[in-house]
Design a protein around this motif. Sequence first.
Motif, PDB file in Angstrom:
ATOM      1  N   GLU A 143       0.825  -1.203   0.000  1.00  0.00           N
ATOM      2  CA  GLU A 143       0.000   0.000   0.000  1.00  0.00           C
ATOM      3  C   GLU A 143       0.861   1.256   0.000  1.00  0.00           C
ATOM      4  O   GLU A 143       0.536   2.251  -0.666  1.00  0.00           O
ATOM      5  CB  GLU A 143      -0.926   0.000   1.221  1.00  0.00           C
ATOM      6  N   ARG A 159       2.036   1.806  -3.468  1.00  0.00           N
ATOM      7  CA  ARG A 159       0.918   2.221  -4.317  1.00  0.00           C
ATOM      8  C   ARG A 159       0.579   3.692  -4.092  1.00  0.00           C
ATOM      9  O   ARG A 159       0.401   4.463  -5.052  1.00  0.00           O
ATOM     10  CB  ARG A 159      -0.310   1.356  -4.018  1.00  0.00           C
ATOM     11  N   VAL A 160       0.507   4.102  -2.818  1.00  0.00           N
ATOM     12  CA  VAL A 160       0.149   5.485  -2.491  1.00  0.00           C
ATOM     13  C   VAL A 160       1.217   6.451  -2.998  1.00  0.00           C
ATOM     14  O   VAL A 160       0.900   7.538  -3.519  1.00  0.00           O
ATOM     15  CB  VAL A 160      -0.047   5.633  -0.970  1.00  0.00           C
ATOM     16  N   THR A 175       3.219   6.089  -5.590  1.00  0.00           N
ATOM     17  CA  THR A 175       3.118   6.191  -7.053  1.00  0.00           C
ATOM     18  C   THR A 175       1.847   6.919  -7.460  1.00  0.00           C
ATOM     19  O   THR A 175       1.854   7.737  -8.395  1.00  0.00           O
ATOM     20  CB  THR A 175       3.151   4.786  -7.674  1.00  0.00           C
ATOM     21  N   GLN A 176       0.764   6.661  -6.733  1.00  0.00           N
ATOM     22  CA  GLN A 176      -0.491   7.351  -7.013  1.00  0.00           C
ATOM     23  C   GLN A 176      -0.345   8.862  -6.829  1.00  0.00           C
ATOM     24  O   GLN A 176      -0.909   9.654  -7.594  1.00  0.00           O
ATOM     25  CB  GLN A 176      -1.594   6.818  -6.094  1.00  0.00           C
ATOM     26  N   HIS A 177       0.429   9.257  -5.824  1.00  0.00           N
ATOM     27  CA  HIS A 177       0.659  10.696  -5.609  1.00  0.00           C
ATOM     28  C   HIS A 177       1.353  11.315  -6.817  1.00  0.00           C
ATOM     29  O   HIS A 177       0.984  12.427  -7.253  1.00  0.00           O
ATOM     30  CB  HIS A 177       1.518  10.894  -4.349  1.00  0.00           C
ATOM     31  N   ILE A 234       1.183  10.253  -9.879  1.00  0.00           N
ATOM     32  CA  ILE A 234       0.187  10.273 -10.953  1.00  0.00           C
ATOM     33  C   ILE A 234      -0.755  11.465 -10.782  1.00  0.00           C
ATOM     34  O   ILE A 234      -1.071  12.184 -11.738  1.00  0.00           O
ATOM     35  CB  ILE A 234      -0.595   8.954 -10.984  1.00  0.00           C
ATOM     36  N   GLU A 235      -1.193  11.704  -9.543  1.00  0.00           N
ATOM     37  CA  GLU A 235      -2.102  12.813  -9.268  1.00  0.00           C
ATOM     38  C   GLU A 235      -1.430  14.164  -9.504  1.00  0.00           C
ATOM     39  O   GLU A 235      -2.114  15.173  -9.736  1.00  0.00           O
ATOM     40  CB  GLU A 235      -2.610  12.723  -7.832  1.00  0.00           C
ATOM     41  N   TYR A 250       3.995  -0.093  -6.524  1.00  0.00           N
ATOM     42  CA  TYR A 250       4.293   0.786  -7.665  1.00  0.00           C
ATOM     43  C   TYR A 250       3.595   0.270  -8.919  1.00  0.00           C
ATOM     44  O   TYR A 250       2.929   1.034  -9.646  1.00  0.00           O
ATOM     45  CB  TYR A 250       5.812   0.842  -7.840  1.00  0.00           C
ATOM     46  N   ALA A 291      -0.283   0.655  -8.860  1.00  0.00           N
ATOM     47  CA  ALA A 291      -0.763   2.012  -9.132  1.00  0.00           C
ATOM     48  C   ALA A 291      -0.686   2.338 -10.618  1.00  0.00           C
ATOM     49  O   ALA A 291      -1.600   2.957 -11.178  1.00  0.00           O
ATOM     50  CB  ALA A 291       0.054   3.033  -8.321  1.00  0.00           C
ATOM     51  N   ALA A 327      -3.913   3.060 -13.285  1.00  0.00           N
ATOM     52  CA  ALA A 327      -3.996   4.306 -14.062  1.00  0.00           C
ATOM     53  C   ALA A 327      -3.808   4.068 -15.559  1.00  0.00           C
ATOM     54  O   ALA A 327      -3.853   5.023 -16.344  1.00  0.00           O
ATOM     55  CB  ALA A 327      -2.941   5.292 -13.555  1.00  0.00           C
TER      56      ALA A 327
END
Length: 337
Positions: free
Chosen positions: A173, A176-177, A179-181, A183-184, A209, A212, A216
């Motif tokens: 997690e 993931r978080v 990498t998501q950041h 992306i955002e 990683y 995420a 996306a």
Amino acid sequence: MSIDELRGAVTIEEVAAAAGVSRSTVSRVVNGSTAVSPTALEAVNRAITELNYVPNRAARSLASRQTLAIALVVPEDTTRFFGDPFFAAVVSGINARISRSDYVLNLILANDDPRDKTTSYVRSGAVDGAVIVSHHTSDTFIDRIAASVPVVYGGRPVRERENDYYVDVDNVEGGRVATQHLIERGRRRIASITGPVTMPAGVDRLQGYRDALAAAGLEEVAVEDGNFTAEGGARALERMLEAGVEFDGLFVASDLMARGALATLARAGIRVPQDVGIVGFDDSPVATAVTPALTTVRQPSHEQGEHMASILLELLRGGRPQHVTMLATELIVRDSA
């Protein structure tokens, strides 16, 4: 000679009489058991203070065949152990909990042990149990330790068994978080510098990683192993640049590796976060010592150490703690992404 010495040492029976409880209740309090009522606990502690009672550890050790010692086994060399803030935080947590018990902590760095001295030491009866932190696939000697004494692992064991006890953070997690950041923040070509794939933390953060990116609809740009060191992070990024990899985001699976990567980017004239956004992992002191300050994933390393020690102490008391304890991570946003 003092009056106390003339009278002789205070006995556990005298403490029990002064506290108005049984001998076994005093024994439970002295051994750190939680199976004591608050009233009895207060009475026993008051009697211990008033009588200046000091437990006879040597006699208790002979009677119970306990050493009252715990081994902290770290399969790393001294450079890695003393150079990575993660270990300082974990050991601080372990020691904080052990210091509230009758046990002492023995540190064993066992990176290169061709004669298997670590296993021999543990099997000799020198310790009652062990905490094992930062283990690799090649560290087969830890299986022999686990067959000899109760063991609690820091992180998911490389060869997980049904009856293993371990405390881990949610590395998947966290990856993931992170990498998501990125992306955002509009990053679309995101590379990663990972820890060793011989370690569960390296594998799990890489999986986060990739999860995420998949969610996306993005492709994996490049992945390089940085060995959880600053030097490894610098070399990993150098390999990406030499290969001509184009990226605008970078998830680095430890703050130390991120420090090395930042230095390489600066030498190459690549700006952070203008050209490349970077997210690290740990939230160690390194994160605020670099420029720009590092956006990173906080893992509660001190708390992880305390949990590991508590579980081992419970096992040594004959308790039945839960086998898996998973701690949450948290994204800490700063200036690098």
